[in-house]
Design an enzyme around this catalytic site. Structure first.
Site, PDB file in Angstrom:
ATOM      1  CG  HIS A  85      91.954  16.617 -15.914  1.00 51.30           C
ATOM      2  ND1 HIS A  85      91.694  15.461 -16.610  1.00 51.30           N
ATOM      3  CD2 HIS A  85      92.207  17.569 -16.829  1.00 51.30           C
ATOM      4  CE1 HIS A  85      91.794  15.716 -17.905  1.00 51.30           C
ATOM      5  NE2 HIS A  85      92.106  16.989 -18.066  1.00 51.30           N
TER       6      HIS A  85
ATOM      7  N   GLY B  27      96.557  18.279 -25.475  1.00 52.35           N
ATOM      8  CA  GLY B  27      97.456  17.889 -26.570  1.00 52.35           C
ATOM      9  C   GLY B  27      98.177  19.059 -27.236  1.00 52.35           C
TER      10      GLY B  27
ATOM     11  CD  GLU C 172      93.051  12.926 -18.900  1.00 53.60           C
ATOM     12  OE1 GLU C 172      94.145  13.251 -18.391  1.00 53.60           O
ATOM     13  OE2 GLU C 172      92.719  13.265 -20.059  1.00 53.60           O
TER      14      GLU C 172
ATOM     15  CG  ASN D 124      96.493  18.837 -18.158  1.00 51.41           C
ATOM     16  OD1 ASN D 124      97.487  18.419 -17.573  1.00 51.41           O
ATOM     17  ND2 ASN D 124      95.348  18.166 -18.198  1.00 51.41           N
ATOM     18  CD1 TRP D 125     102.264  21.066 -20.941  1.00 54.56           C
ATOM     19  CD2 TRP D 125     104.294  20.520 -20.161  1.00 54.56           C
ATOM     20  NE1 TRP D 125     103.136  22.073 -21.288  1.00 54.56           N
ATOM     21  CE2 TRP D 125     104.388  21.772 -20.821  1.00 54.56           C
ATOM     22  CE3 TRP D 125     105.461  19.990 -19.586  1.00 54.56           C
ATOM     23  CZ2 TRP D 125     105.589  22.484 -20.919  1.00 54.56           C
ATOM     24  CZ3 TRP D 125     106.654  20.695 -19.680  1.00 54.56           C
ATOM     25  CH2 TRP D 125     106.709  21.927 -20.352  1.00 54.56           C
ATOM     26  CE  LYS D 126      95.294  15.796 -21.126  1.00 51.35           C
ATOM     27  NZ  LYS D 126      94.105  15.137 -21.584  1.00 51.35           N
TER      28      LYS D 126
ATOM     29  CB  SER E  56      89.443  18.607 -29.032  1.00 52.36           C
ATOM     30  OG  SER E  56      89.559  17.262 -28.626  1.00 52.36           O
TER      31      SER E  56
ATOM     32  N   GLY F 258      90.751  15.091 -25.641  1.00 49.39           N
ATOM     33  CA  GLY F 258      91.650  14.186 -26.346  1.00 49.39           C
ATOM     34  C   GLY F 258      90.980  13.406 -27.463  1.00 49.39           C
TER      35      GLY F 258
ATOM     36  CD  GLU G 220      89.559  20.234 -19.180  1.00 47.58           C
ATOM     37  OE1 GLU G 220      90.338  20.698 -20.019  1.00 47.58           O
ATOM     38  OE2 GLU G 220      89.849  19.296 -18.424  1.00 47.58           O
TER      39      GLU G 220
HETATM   40  C1  PEP Z   1      92.661  18.382 -20.933  1.00 44.78           C
HETATM   41  O1  PEP Z   1      92.977  17.238 -20.667  1.00 44.78           O
HETATM   42  O2  PEP Z   1      92.579  19.214 -20.019  1.00 44.78           O
HETATM   43  C2  PEP Z   1      92.373  18.715 -22.337  1.00 44.78           C
HETATM   44  C3  PEP Z   1      91.653  19.761 -22.592  1.00 44.78           C
HETATM   45  O3  PEP Z   1      92.901  17.879 -23.283  1.00 44.78           O
HETATM   46  P1  PEP Z   1      92.839  18.046 -24.893  1.00 44.78           P
HETATM   47  O4  PEP Z   1      93.082  19.513 -25.188  1.00 44.78           O
HETATM   48  O5  PEP Z   1      93.924  17.181 -25.410  1.00 44.78           O
HETATM   49  O6  PEP Z   1      91.479  17.636 -25.318  1.00 44.78           O
END
Ligand code: PEP
Length: 251
Positions: free
Chosen positions: A96, A236, A98, A9-11, A214, A174, A168
């Protein structure tokens, strides 16, 4: 049988040239690699057409990070599921945390998005997960169950079977704070039981449930070794080819 999947997931990261270069690099790294999972990158809308051009989707799947809850019309700035599908993308991340947190996505809008994604042949990667307070006050199992029931249990068993789920925990996204492999396994087993209660054991056993939060090369193998963890949704660490491949190779 369910598939193992590692999805990036590049966001809201990378310009189009940067994204195209990263997609090419990942595609090259995957060619000839002995991978034991499907690999997908979910990229910003602006990147979809250009990235579709430079990757081989037999090697590396492509997805969007969201789609609109309407098919077409006067929704300035929105991007619909048919538009996403017309780029050649096959996946779309929906729900998601976010998007739930910053853009007010509710179970109602998510039901519309899931329906439109499925109608247009896209595989939703549907995210669920509790916030820190819910982890700490012990309500996390009910919270995650409600997210599934409210947004997805209107689906037929056939349509539910087309989804990929991603657990998640919001407190792990993050933050560098990963759920332990045991916490992930417990929740994934709970999610599978919730699905089985509604759709039966076969549908539950065939649903891929990814862990996100993470996840990195150093902890992926331990997480993926758990029987109910079928891969990862990676934020990330999806932005560096070597890190992403380190996670892919953790299977
Ligand atoms: C995500 O936003 O889907 C995610 C898992 O982010 P991160 O790996 O950076 O925690």
């Amino acid at each position: 049988m369910r598939k193992n999947i590692v999805a990036g997931n590049w966001k809201m990261n990378t310009t189009v040239p940067e994204g195209v270069a990263l997609a090419k690099e990942v595609n090259e790294a995957l060619k000839g690699a002995d991978k034991k999972c499907d690999v997908v990158i979910c990229v910003p809308f602006t990147h979809l057409v250009s990235v579709a051009d430079v990757i081989d989707q037999n090697v590396l799947g492509l997805g969007a990070e969201n789609c609109a809850d309407h098919k077409s019309g006067a929704y300035t700035g929105e991007v619909s599921a048919p538009m996403v599908a017309s780029t050649g993308a096959k996946y779309v991340i929906l729900g998601h945390s976010e998007r739930r947190q910053y853009y007010g996505e509710t179970a109602e809008t998510l039901r519309e998005k899931v329906a439109l994604a499925l109608e247009n042949g896209l595989t939703p990667i549907f995210c669920i997960g509790e916030v820190l307070e819910e982890r700490e006050n012990g309500t996390y199992n009910e919270v995650v169950k409600a997210q599934i029931v409210d947004a997805l249990f209107n689906l037929s068993a056939e349509d539910f079977g087309k989804l990929v789920l991603a657990y998640e925990p919001v407190w792990a996204i993050g933050t560098g704070k990963t759920a332990t492999a045991e916490q992930a396994e417990d929740m994934h087993a709970h999610i599978r039981a919730v699905i089985a209660e509604k759709y039966g054991k076969e549908v539950a056993d065939n649903t891929s449930i990814l862990y996100g939060g993470s996840c990195k090369p150093s902890n992926a193998a331990e997480l993926f070794a758990k029987p109910n963890v079928d891969g990862g949704l990676i934020g990330g660490a999806a932005l560096k080819c070597a890190d992403f491949m380190g996670i892919v190779n953790a299977f």
